[in-house]
Design a protein around this motif. Sequence first.
Motif, PDB file in Angstrom:
ATOM      1  N   GLU A 130       0.825  -1.211   0.000  1.00  0.00           N
ATOM      2  CA  GLU A 130       0.000   0.000   0.000  1.00  0.00           C
ATOM      3  C   GLU A 130       0.862   1.265   0.000  1.00  0.00           C
ATOM      4  OE1 GLU A 130      -3.156   0.328  -0.308  1.00  0.00           O
ATOM      5  OE2 GLU A 130      -3.831  -1.750  -0.149  1.00  0.00           O
ATOM      6  N   ALA A 131       1.910   1.269   0.807  1.00  0.00           N
ATOM      7  CA  ALA A 131       2.777   2.452   0.885  1.00  0.00           C
ATOM      8  C   ALA A 131       3.509   2.671  -0.430  1.00  0.00           C
ATOM      9  CB  ALA A 131       3.770   2.304   2.030  1.00  0.00           C
ATOM     10  N   ASN A 132       4.052   1.625  -1.024  1.00  0.00           N
ATOM     11  CA  ASN A 132       4.778   1.743  -2.281  1.00  0.00           C
ATOM     12  C   ASN A 132       3.856   2.172  -3.421  1.00  0.00           C
ATOM     13  OD1 ASN A 132       7.797   0.748  -2.339  1.00  0.00           O
ATOM     14  ND2 ASN A 132       6.757  -0.521  -0.822  1.00  0.00           N
ATOM     15  N   TYR A 133       2.700   1.515  -3.509  1.00  0.00           N
ATOM     16  CA  TYR A 133       1.790   1.826  -4.621  1.00  0.00           C
ATOM     17  C   TYR A 133       1.274   3.256  -4.539  1.00  0.00           C
ATOM     18  CZ  TYR A 133      -2.435   2.159  -7.383  1.00  0.00           C
ATOM     19  OH  TYR A 133      -3.398   2.599  -8.253  1.00  0.00           O
ATOM     20  N   HIS A 134       0.783   3.648  -3.371  1.00  0.00           N
ATOM     21  CA  HIS A 134       0.170   4.975  -3.263  1.00  0.00           C
ATOM     22  C   HIS A 134       1.218   6.089  -3.336  1.00  0.00           C
ATOM     23  CE1 HIS A 134      -3.338   2.621  -1.792  1.00  0.00           C
ATOM     24  NE2 HIS A 134      -3.977   3.560  -2.469  1.00  0.00           N
ATOM     25  N   LEU A 135       2.426   5.844  -2.836  1.00  0.00           N
ATOM     26  CA  LEU A 135       3.484   6.849  -3.001  1.00  0.00           C
ATOM     27  C   LEU A 135       3.867   6.962  -4.480  1.00  0.00           C
ATOM     28  CD1 LEU A 135       5.472   8.855  -1.841  1.00  0.00           C
ATOM     29  CD2 LEU A 135       7.039   6.961  -1.353  1.00  0.00           C
ATOM     30  N   GLY A 136       3.960   5.828  -5.177  1.00  0.00           N
ATOM     31  CA  GLY A 136       4.225   5.861  -6.612  1.00  0.00           C
ATOM     32  C   GLY A 136       3.121   6.563  -7.371  1.00  0.00           C
ATOM     33  N   LEU A 137       1.877   6.305  -6.986  1.00  0.00           N
ATOM     34  CA  LEU A 137       0.740   6.949  -7.633  1.00  0.00           C
ATOM     35  C   LEU A 137       0.762   8.460  -7.397  1.00  0.00           C
ATOM     36  CD1 LEU A 137      -1.930   6.742  -9.177  1.00  0.00           C
ATOM     37  CD2 LEU A 137      -3.084   6.318  -6.985  1.00  0.00           C
ATOM     38  N   ALA A 138       1.108   8.876  -6.187  1.00  0.00           N
ATOM     39  CA  ALA A 138       1.190  10.310  -5.885  1.00  0.00           C
ATOM     40  C   ALA A 138       2.266  10.978  -6.741  1.00  0.00           C
ATOM     41  CB  ALA A 138       1.488  10.513  -4.402  1.00  0.00           C
ATOM     42  N   CYS A 139       3.422  10.337  -6.871  1.00  0.00           N
ATOM     43  CA  CYS A 139       4.489  10.888  -7.717  1.00  0.00           C
ATOM     44  C   CYS A 139       4.044  10.960  -9.173  1.00  0.00           C
ATOM     45  CB  CYS A 139       5.750  10.034  -7.593  1.00  0.00           C
ATOM     46  SG  CYS A 139       6.554  10.128  -5.981  1.00  0.00           S
ATOM     47  N   TYR A 140       3.344   9.926  -9.623  1.00  0.00           N
ATOM     48  CA  TYR A 140       2.851   9.911 -11.008  1.00  0.00           C
ATOM     49  C   TYR A 140       1.876  11.060 -11.247  1.00  0.00           C
ATOM     50  CZ  TYR A 140       0.249   8.439 -15.138  1.00  0.00           C
ATOM     51  OH  TYR A 140      -0.364   8.418 -16.366  1.00  0.00           O
ATOM     52  N   LEU A 141       0.918  11.226 -10.341  1.00  0.00           N
ATOM     53  CA  LEU A 141      -0.068  12.301 -10.491  1.00  0.00           C
ATOM     54  C   LEU A 141       0.578  13.678 -10.384  1.00  0.00           C
ATOM     55  CD1 LEU A 141      -2.999  10.784  -8.394  1.00  0.00           C
ATOM     56  CD2 LEU A 141      -2.823  10.921 -10.883  1.00  0.00           C
ATOM     57  N   ASN A 142       1.717  13.743  -9.691  1.00  0.00           N
ATOM     58  CA  ASN A 142       2.454  15.008  -9.559  1.00  0.00           C
ATOM     59  C   ASN A 142       3.461  15.187 -10.698  1.00  0.00           C
ATOM     60  OD1 ASN A 142       2.683  17.360  -7.886  1.00  0.00           O
ATOM     61  ND2 ASN A 142       4.725  16.662  -7.286  1.00  0.00           N
ATOM     62  N   LYS A 143       3.397  14.291 -11.675  1.00  0.00           N
ATOM     63  CA  LYS A 143       4.258  14.329 -12.867  1.00  0.00           C
ATOM     64  C   LYS A 143       5.744  14.145 -12.538  1.00  0.00           C
ATOM     65  CE  LYS A 143       1.020  17.146 -15.521  1.00  0.00           C
ATOM     66  NZ  LYS A 143       0.810  18.371 -16.331  1.00  0.00           N
ATOM     67  N   GLU A 144       6.013  13.494 -11.410  1.00  0.00           N
ATOM     68  CA  GLU A 144       7.380  13.118 -11.055  1.00  0.00           C
ATOM     69  C   GLU A 144       7.577  11.647 -11.441  1.00  0.00           C
ATOM     70  OE1 GLU A 144       8.918  15.166  -7.246  1.00  0.00           O
ATOM     71  OE2 GLU A 144       6.767  14.870  -6.869  1.00  0.00           O
TER      72      GLU A 144
END
Length: 445
Positions: A130-144
Amino acid sequence: MDSLSLIVAIVVVIAFATILITFSTRKGTGKKKKTKNRTQIIREASRKLGQDPHNPEGLSALGDIYFQEHTWDKAYQIYDTMLSIAPAHQEIDPYTAALRQGICALKLNKIQDAFRGLPAAYNINPQSFEANYHLGLACYLNKEYEKAIPCLKKALVINAEAHNVTSTLALAMYKAHHFKESLAFLRRALEENPDNKECLFSMADAMAECGYGDKALKVFTHLRPDPEYGARSCLSAGIIHSRTNQFEKAMQDFEIGLKHQETPSDILLELRYRYAQACFATKNIAQGIVQLREIQVINPQYKDVGQLLSRYSELNQNKNLQVYLMSGSSDFVALCRKIILAYYPKSIVKIQDISVQPDHVEILMNVDSNKWEDTEIFRFYRTTGSIGELYVRDFQAKVNESKADRGICFTAGTFSEEAKKYAEGRPIDLILKEGLIKLLKKVDL
């Protein structure tokens, strides 16, 4: 015995019916109790929070209910508070508070706020899916995208069957321009969800970037009618066709793209710009000018539209200049011969040799007038840019090599100041665009 058996059977049926009724009654009572318990939990939690807004038990109870029910706005407020006070309250699980604060923030599209909780959750438990996926998703949505990729890869290793991880990872790789690496993940994402048009378009674009133009073209052509990705697919298909000099097919792509409604302005402008270029390549100058003028209405500063419009408007009015700049080699050579005759209208011109190069045509001849006779070389450059000194030096070397008396060099553009200075005092005449146009007006094709 028959009567006894009948009595026993009746007793069994009655007992079984009684059990069913009792079970149903208990089940119904259980539902009411569950509903009652939820109400009681909220009431008791609210009472505790009324006395102390930071009461850990009250916050945890309410947060768990709202999170499980996907009431994200209320859950976010609670877990955001819990995240802030967790260091001072050992009763609060810091991992749960941080993770759920971040998840709620993502659900509410509060991307920046999610970075207060999710990195903390990852640091506490780096092996958490959960931590890895949602942190990755947050970076993706932030265009990082570069930061998103390792988190999403790790999440996929932890849980290879998780939903949506592959597609997000594939798109992150694509948007980070890791085109070749993204292809395998994009294909896998499409196997999981064949209706994912974003992955399909991204795969085609990645294939085009990797040199698989034919395969990409099939996908773009398939996507041309799509209301969301159709205009972009038409643009990409047209660019591929243009690169292979299939300008008629490119024009069809661009025309279909321009018919789409609610196309983003950047795609619309590029469609018209590419369409204009394809028109010019097929000598449909009038239609190309129409597209350039449409672009100017939307964005007068778009690329080199102003220069192109000025150039092709002039070409549209001067057919001979069109031939000079845009015709095939045979028509261009024929025009150059007529320019020479117009340059020496009262002389006898005998052509000895014609050399056709990618950027110019060179003609060696004898010129015989009543007063003099010369061997001369004419060189015709087709560019509208500036001819530099090195080109003029090369021409002078050719004049010397051919033992010609003089050289005349034409261009549809200009000569640099260095080129003009070099030609001074040498048997070279430089004819700029203005002089060329005067001679073209005397030529009848």
